[in-house]
Design a protein around this motif. Structure first.
Motif, PDB file in Angstrom:
ATOM      1  N   GLU A  78       0.844  -1.214   0.000  1.00  0.00           N
ATOM      2  CA  GLU A  78       0.000   0.000   0.000  1.00  0.00           C
ATOM      3  C   GLU A  78       0.869   1.249   0.000  1.00  0.00           C
ATOM      4  O   GLU A  78       0.587   2.220  -0.701  1.00  0.00           O
ATOM      5  CB  GLU A  78      -0.928  -0.004   1.217  1.00  0.00           C
ATOM      6  CG  GLU A  78      -1.961  -1.114   1.214  1.00  0.00           C
ATOM      7  CD  GLU A  78      -2.909  -1.017   0.029  1.00  0.00           C
ATOM      8  OE1 GLU A  78      -3.260   0.097  -0.374  1.00  0.00           O
ATOM      9  OE2 GLU A  78      -3.302  -2.080  -0.502  1.00  0.00           O
ATOM     10  N   ALA A 136       3.278   5.495   6.949  1.00  0.00           N
ATOM     11  CA  ALA A 136       2.490   4.373   6.440  1.00  0.00           C
ATOM     12  C   ALA A 136       3.370   3.153   6.202  1.00  0.00           C
ATOM     13  O   ALA A 136       2.976   2.020   6.501  1.00  0.00           O
ATOM     14  CB  ALA A 136       1.779   4.781   5.145  1.00  0.00           C
ATOM     15  N   GLU A 140       2.812  -0.269   8.034  1.00  0.00           N
ATOM     16  CA  GLU A 140       2.484  -1.461   7.247  1.00  0.00           C
ATOM     17  C   GLU A 140       3.444  -2.616   7.568  1.00  0.00           C
ATOM     18  O   GLU A 140       3.027  -3.777   7.712  1.00  0.00           O
ATOM     19  CB  GLU A 140       2.539  -1.118   5.756  1.00  0.00           C
ATOM     20  CG  GLU A 140       1.789  -2.082   4.891  1.00  0.00           C
ATOM     21  CD  GLU A 140       1.616  -1.582   3.461  1.00  0.00           C
ATOM     22  OE1 GLU A 140       0.942  -2.297   2.702  1.00  0.00           O
ATOM     23  OE2 GLU A 140       2.149  -0.518   3.091  1.00  0.00           O
ATOM     24  N   HIS A 161      -3.369   0.509  11.064  1.00  0.00           N
ATOM     25  CA  HIS A 161      -4.334   0.680   9.970  1.00  0.00           C
ATOM     26  C   HIS A 161      -4.719   2.155   9.828  1.00  0.00           C
ATOM     27  O   HIS A 161      -4.886   2.659   8.712  1.00  0.00           O
ATOM     28  CB  HIS A 161      -5.588  -0.160  10.223  1.00  0.00           C
ATOM     29  CG  HIS A 161      -5.436  -1.606   9.890  1.00  0.00           C
ATOM     30  ND1 HIS A 161      -5.190  -2.063   8.613  1.00  0.00           N
ATOM     31  CD2 HIS A 161      -5.490  -2.713  10.684  1.00  0.00           C
ATOM     32  CE1 HIS A 161      -5.104  -3.375   8.616  1.00  0.00           C
ATOM     33  NE2 HIS A 161      -5.281  -3.803   9.859  1.00  0.00           N
ATOM     34  N   GLY A 162      -4.864   2.834  10.964  1.00  0.00           N
ATOM     35  CA  GLY A 162      -5.218   4.253  10.943  1.00  0.00           C
ATOM     36  C   GLY A 162      -4.158   5.102  10.273  1.00  0.00           C
ATOM     37  O   GLY A 162      -4.468   6.032   9.517  1.00  0.00           O
ATOM     38  N   GLN A 165      -4.351   4.489   6.523  1.00  0.00           N
ATOM     39  CA  GLN A 165      -5.538   5.107   5.946  1.00  0.00           C
ATOM     40  C   GLN A 165      -5.397   6.632   5.880  1.00  0.00           C
ATOM     41  O   GLN A 165      -5.820   7.262   4.908  1.00  0.00           O
ATOM     42  CB  GLN A 165      -6.787   4.724   6.751  1.00  0.00           C
ATOM     43  CG  GLN A 165      -8.079   4.916   6.012  1.00  0.00           C
ATOM     44  CD  GLN A 165      -8.213   3.985   4.812  1.00  0.00           C
ATOM     45  OE1 GLN A 165      -7.485   3.003   4.684  1.00  0.00           O
ATOM     46  NE2 GLN A 165      -9.141   4.286   3.928  1.00  0.00           N
ATOM     47  N   LYS A 168      -3.266   7.440   2.973  1.00  0.00           N
ATOM     48  CA  LYS A 168      -4.050   7.316   1.734  1.00  0.00           C
ATOM     49  C   LYS A 168      -4.930   8.547   1.531  1.00  0.00           C
ATOM     50  O   LYS A 168      -5.048   9.066   0.417  1.00  0.00           O
ATOM     51  CB  LYS A 168      -4.928   6.063   1.785  1.00  0.00           C
ATOM     52  CG  LYS A 168      -4.197   4.758   1.624  1.00  0.00           C
ATOM     53  CD  LYS A 168      -5.198   3.606   1.708  1.00  0.00           C
ATOM     54  CE  LYS A 168      -4.540   2.261   1.556  1.00  0.00           C
ATOM     55  NZ  LYS A 168      -5.510   1.170   1.682  1.00  0.00           N
ATOM     56  N   TYR A 169      -5.556   8.978   2.597  1.00  0.00           N
ATOM     57  CA  TYR A 169      -6.423  10.157   2.493  1.00  0.00           C
ATOM     58  C   TYR A 169      -5.624  11.361   2.011  1.00  0.00           C
ATOM     59  O   TYR A 169      -6.028  12.061   1.079  1.00  0.00           O
ATOM     60  CB  TYR A 169      -7.080  10.481   3.848  1.00  0.00           C
ATOM     61  CG  TYR A 169      -7.837  11.786   3.812  1.00  0.00           C
ATOM     62  CD1 TYR A 169      -9.141  11.833   3.335  1.00  0.00           C
ATOM     63  CD2 TYR A 169      -7.234  12.981   4.197  1.00  0.00           C
ATOM     64  CE1 TYR A 169      -9.832  13.032   3.255  1.00  0.00           C
ATOM     65  CE2 TYR A 169      -7.923  14.178   4.114  1.00  0.00           C
ATOM     66  CZ  TYR A 169      -9.212  14.197   3.651  1.00  0.00           C
ATOM     67  OH  TYR A 169      -9.874  15.391   3.562  1.00  0.00           O
TER      68      TYR A 169
END
Length: 200
Positions: A78, A136, A140, A161-162, A165, A168-169
């Motif tokens: 990711e 991230a 990960e 995970h937060g 995410q 990504k945002y």
């Protein structure tokens, strides 16, 4: 913080919720930090060109090395996708800086005075994106280590995970906003400098 208050439907701006205090604290930053315009001018006309651009060369090298290393990680797919989304913006930044180095030697230099904030927006978004990708990537890898070792610490996993995410945002929602700034600078936009006092 502003969005957090919206999520609470207006009730966020009361003392019962931490979001209210966070937002009030955040509103002080422009006072503490001074004006963005002055800092943008300092970046555009002084900091970028000091020591023959050594600072920006080092920054680009550090970002590129990090993004390249993220893309080679086997357990952070990711983050690698996010890195591949940021990479083209480094190319855009390079193109903008080459263009501006030429503009500064002409009568068009005045346009950069008015458009300096656009350049600072580009820098800020690229650097913040880089920081999010670093977070991230670490999250990960840690998440995959937790899963591999059969640890069931759900609080840690939720935290990781937060982070992913949130990265990504930022990359998907915030980073693309600088496309406007890139175009303004590449085209030497004169809307602000063409304005006349009598037109107000």
């Amino acid at each position: 913080n502003d969005l957090g208050i919206q999520v609470l439907g207006g009730a966020g701006y009361t003392r019962e919720y931490h979001a209210e205090q966070f937002w009030r604290d955040n509103r002080l930053n422009p006072i503490h930090e001074g004006t963005n315009g002055v800092q943008a001018l300092d970046l555009s006309f002084r900091k970028l060109w000091q020591n023959k651009g050594l600072g920006i060369q080092i920054l680009k090298r550090e970002i590129t090395q990090d993004l390249d290393s993220v893309c080679t990680l086997k357990n952070a797919p990711e983050s690698a996708k996010l890195a591949s989304k940021l990479m083209p913006y480094l190319g855009h930044l390079h193109e903008v800086l080459i263009h501006l180095s030429k503009v500064l030697q002409t009568e068009k230099a005045l346009t950069l005075t008015a458009n300096a904030q656009a350049l600072m927006n580009i820098f800020a978004s690229i650097v913040v994106s880089w920081m999010w990708i670093r977070q991230a990537s670490t999250a990960e890898q840690l998440l995959n280590n937790e899963i591999d070792s059969n640890r069931q610490d759900s609080e840690k996993q939720n935290f990781y995970h937060g982070k992913i995410q949130a990265a990504k945002y930022y990359i998907d929602w915030e980073l693309p906003l600088i496309n406007r700034d890139i175009e303004l600078l590449k085209n030497d936009n004169t809307v602000c400098t063409d304005m006349q006092a009598d037109w107000f």
